[in-house]
Design an enzyme around this catalytic site. Structure first.
Site, PDB file in Angstrom:
ATOM      1  CD  GLU A 255     -39.255   4.396 -82.236  1.00 21.55           C
ATOM      2  OE1 GLU A 255     -40.024   4.024 -81.281  1.00 21.55           O
ATOM      3  OE2 GLU A 255     -38.015   4.179 -82.365  1.00 21.55           O
ATOM      4  CB  CYS A 289     -45.631   8.077 -78.993  1.00 15.98           C
ATOM      5  SG  CYS A 289     -43.953   8.369 -79.135  1.00 15.98           S
TER       6      CYS A 289
HETATM    7  P1  NAD Z   1     -53.216   8.101 -89.063  1.00 14.11           P
HETATM    8  O1  NAD Z   1     -53.053   6.765 -88.105  1.00 14.11           O
HETATM    9  O2  NAD Z   1     -53.916   7.821 -90.527  1.00 14.11           O
HETATM   10  O3  NAD Z   1     -51.889   8.892 -89.375  1.00 14.11           O
HETATM   11  C1  NAD Z   1     -50.522   8.718 -88.372  1.00 14.11           C
HETATM   12  C2  NAD Z   1     -49.421   8.950 -89.147  1.00 14.11           C
HETATM   13  O4  NAD Z   1     -49.028   8.085 -90.028  1.00 14.11           O
HETATM   14  C3  NAD Z   1     -49.521  10.424 -89.936  1.00 14.11           C
HETATM   15  O5  NAD Z   1     -48.286  11.123 -89.906  1.00 14.11           O
HETATM   16  C4  NAD Z   1     -49.935   9.758 -91.387  1.00 14.11           C
HETATM   17  O6  NAD Z   1     -49.198  10.914 -92.248  1.00 14.11           O
HETATM   18  C5  NAD Z   1     -49.088   8.510 -91.600  1.00 14.11           C
HETATM   19  N1  NAD Z   1     -49.476   7.335 -92.376  1.00 14.11           N
HETATM   20  C6  NAD Z   1     -51.080   7.286 -92.522  1.00 14.11           C
HETATM   21  N2  NAD Z   1     -51.050   6.353 -93.476  1.00 14.11           N
HETATM   22  C7  NAD Z   1     -49.990   6.014 -94.059  1.00 14.11           C
HETATM   23  C8  NAD Z   1     -49.652   5.133 -95.080  1.00 14.11           C
HETATM   24  N3  NAD Z   1     -50.364   4.563 -95.505  1.00 14.11           N
HETATM   25  N4  NAD Z   1     -48.234   5.187 -95.420  1.00 14.11           N
HETATM   26  C9  NAD Z   1     -47.302   6.058 -94.716  1.00 14.11           C
HETATM   27  N5  NAD Z   1     -47.815   6.874 -93.910  1.00 14.11           N
HETATM   28  C10 NAD Z   1     -48.923   6.926 -93.440  1.00 14.11           C
HETATM   29  O7  NAD Z   1     -53.924   9.298 -88.440  1.00 14.11           O
HETATM   30  P2  NAD Z   1     -53.673  10.563 -87.619  1.00 14.11           P
HETATM   31  O8  NAD Z   1     -54.884  10.907 -87.473  1.00 14.11           O
HETATM   32  O9  NAD Z   1     -52.549  11.364 -88.212  1.00 14.11           O
HETATM   33  O10 NAD Z   1     -53.257  10.097 -86.126  1.00 14.11           O
HETATM   34  C11 NAD Z   1     -53.980   9.206 -85.598  1.00 14.11           C
HETATM   35  C12 NAD Z   1     -53.183   8.275 -84.579  1.00 14.11           C
HETATM   36  O11 NAD Z   1     -51.842   8.207 -84.949  1.00 14.11           O
HETATM   37  C13 NAD Z   1     -52.978   8.695 -83.099  1.00 14.11           C
HETATM   38  O12 NAD Z   1     -54.133   8.866 -82.241  1.00 14.11           O
HETATM   39  C14 NAD Z   1     -51.703   8.366 -82.628  1.00 14.11           C
HETATM   40  O13 NAD Z   1     -52.418   7.166 -81.947  1.00 14.11           O
HETATM   41  C15 NAD Z   1     -51.007   7.778 -83.595  1.00 14.11           C
HETATM   42  N6  NAD Z   1     -49.941   8.842 -83.989  1.00 14.11           N
HETATM   43  C16 NAD Z   1     -48.728   8.440 -83.355  1.00 14.11           C
HETATM   44  C17 NAD Z   1     -47.637   9.176 -83.293  1.00 14.11           C
HETATM   45  C18 NAD Z   1     -46.532   8.677 -82.623  1.00 14.11           C
HETATM   46  O14 NAD Z   1     -45.473   9.504 -82.207  1.00 14.11           O
HETATM   47  N7  NAD Z   1     -46.039   7.305 -82.386  1.00 14.11           N
HETATM   48  C19 NAD Z   1     -47.717  10.460 -83.911  1.00 14.11           C
HETATM   49  C20 NAD Z   1     -48.832  10.752 -84.773  1.00 14.11           C
HETATM   50  C21 NAD Z   1     -49.907   9.563 -84.717  1.00 14.11           C
END
Ligand code: NAD
Length: 481
Positions: A255, A289
């Site tokens: 997702e 999202c």
């Molecule tokens: P991010 O992209 O690093 O992290 C997004 C999520 O993934 C976080 O919950 C993080 O803990 C998890 N994550 C990151 N690296 C991971 C890994 N290697 N293994 C497992 N989980 C991992 O950065 P962020 O600052 O938390 O969010 C930035 C962007 O992520 C947002 O701008 C948005 O685009 C996206 N996001 C999307 C959703 C969604 O519901 N689809 C939710 C949160 C963030």
């Protein structure tokens, strides 16, 4: 603060094989209240031995739970739903403290999770296989089996709903789960798992770990115990995790991000559309999202749409989510206002016009003002990268064809919206938009019974609905001669 109560933020731990694992001499992560920036607590982070223990428990848990009856699974899910409803105020208050969204939104999130658990309690009792027609003396059956232990990674933006989705369907299917919810919002995830354990889920079946995300995902996805990856988060992290999962051919439900287009045709009642869409835009400070993001507005109603949007955005009451007057809380972590400044700054440099917001609020916490941009060129970063924040981008378009082309311009395809009274246009939009979910004259695009998921870079597989359960099952055909 009527309704929000006085529950204190709890101590933090992991849950491995039924044991509450405290920090001890482990590394820790400081959980902060985004309304103040103050520390709420220290979260223990898993090391390799913790993850191996969780894997061992998940392997045992799978052998226990795959043999449970649908009635046993249903009883656990119904019991957890009842407990969550009873604990709704406490759970919602904790979610607001660690994520920032308003208490009212957090409470809705709890009740949506209650609905999802009840839906899966019923749905798991309707899993049928089939028997094929074969000559006398032979028998061939096709049946569904749980896929196996699931590694599930949930983000911070729906601190209750995301863990609920990651646990509900696998448990209904007979799988075990290792959940790593976001380190920023651990207490909400622990509250969801605790409701399941209190309702009788065997302790081996679901584990909650936290850690350095890349360490945890490499460790879990590197193990043959895990048979499925379920991830919600950004597309860039999703692609990285899919590569890790492919080494062992694990199944995936992804997702990922979106960039929600909203087509507003010139036959609409502009005020009505604005009343619905402005509230939808600033829900959870835009950190959703399926948030409406790129407003693709037909030129005859464009000026009225821009001025009406800005007028409403300026009136949104921003504050601590526990204050009942608040309509929009802070952003969830310090990365988000930084991202807003970068994206809105870039859009303005490229000629985009700012009509509201465009700045942080106050000097504590992670508040950012509800923002409205217009006439932003297609090459601006914000037109291509998911902003995940309280900003609406409004651009004028002439024809239906141009509007649909703009909606489909990006590689994302999660949620799209369209507003028109014209029934022909409604059908064209429903057919032509490349998106997993389309709301026509509505922002209500989900529900426990409805598949939630995207196409293209927004991922694949679905959560919720019967499809979410099927995603946790594999088929077996047995032919007896
Ligand atoms: P991010 O992209 O690093 O992290 C997004 C999520 O993934 C976080 O919950 C993080 O803990 C998890 N994550 C990151 N690296 C991971 C890994 N290697 N293994 C497992 N989980 C991992 O950065 P962020 O600052 O938390 O969010 C930035 C962007 O992520 C947002 O701008 C948005 O685009 C996206 N996001 C999307 C959703 C969604 O519901 N689809 C939710 C949160 C963030």
């Amino acid at each position: 603060m009527a309704g929000a109560g006085t529950t204190q933020y709890p101590n933090l731990y992991m849950i491995i094989d039924g044991e509450r694992v405290a920090a001890g001499d482990r590394r820790t992560f400081t959980v902060r209240n985004p309304a103040t920036g103050d520390s709420l607590g220290e979260l223990p982070l898993a090391g390799p031995e913790d993850l191996d223990r969780a894997l061992d428990a998940a392997a045992r848990g799978f052998r226990i739970w795959r043999d449970s009856t649908p009635q046993q699974r249903a009883a656990v899910l119904q019991g957890a739903a009842r407990l969550m409803a009873e604990r709704a105020d406490d759970l919602a208050r904790i979610a607001t403290m660690e994520e920032g969204k308003t208490f009212a939104e957090a409470r809705v999130e709890v009740m949506m999770n209650v609905g999802l658990f009840n839906f899966y309690a019923a749905e798991c009792q309707r899993l049928y296989g089939r028997q094929l027609v074969r000559p006398a003396g032979q028998r061939s059956t096709v049946s569904y089996e749980p896929v196996g232990p699931v590694a599930a990674f949930a983000p911070w933006n729906f601190p209750i709903g995301n863990p609920g989705r990651k646990l509900g369907a696998p448990i209904a299917a007979g799988c075990s789960v290792i959940l790593k919810s976001a380190e920023e919002t651990p207490a909400s995830a622990l509250g969801v798992l605790q409701a399941l354990l209190d309702a009788g889920l065997p302790k081996e079946v679901a584990q909650a770990v936290f850690g350095v995300p890349d360490e945890v995902s490499r460790h879990l996805l590197g193990s043959p115990v895990i048979r499925k990856l379920s991830f919600t988060g950004s597309t860039v992290v999703g692609k990285h995790l899919m590569k890790l999962a492919s080494e062992d051919m694990k199944r995936t439900t992804m997702e990922l991000g979106g960039h929600g287009p909203v087509l507003v045709f010139d036959d609409v009642d502009v005020d009505r559309v604005l009343d619905v869409m402005v509230a939808a835009k600033y829900r959870n400070a835009g950190q959703v999202c399926v948030s409406p993001t790129r407003f693709i507005v037909q030129e005859d109603v464009f000026d009225a749409f821009v001025s009406g949007f800005a007028e409403r955005a300026k009136k949104v009451k921003v504050g601590d989510g526990l204050d009942p007057e608040t309509k929009m809380g802070p952003m969830a972590n310090s990365r988000r206002p930084d991202a807003m400044e970068r994206l809105i700054g870039d859009a303005r440099t490229r000629g985009g016009k700012l009509h509201a917001g465009g700045e942080r609020i106050g000097n504590q916490g992670y508040f950012y003002a509800p923002s409205v941009l217009s006439e932003v060129p297609a090459d601006a970063e914000i037109m291509n990268e998911e902003p995940f924040g309280p900003v609406a981008i409004l651009n004028p378009f002439r024809s239906e064809e141009e509007m649909i082309a703009e909606a489909n311009r990006l590689p994302y395809g999660l949620a799209a919206y369209a507003w028109t009274k014209d029934s022909r246009r409604q059908k064209v939009v429903a057919r032509e938009i490349e998106s997993g979910m389309v709301g026509i004259n509505s922002v209500m695009i989900g529900g426990a019974d409805s598949p939630f998921g995207g196409v293209k870079w927004s991922g694949h597989g679905h959560e919720d609905g019967p499809e979410g359960l099927m995603a946790c099952l594999v088929l077996k055909a047995v032919h007896e001669g």
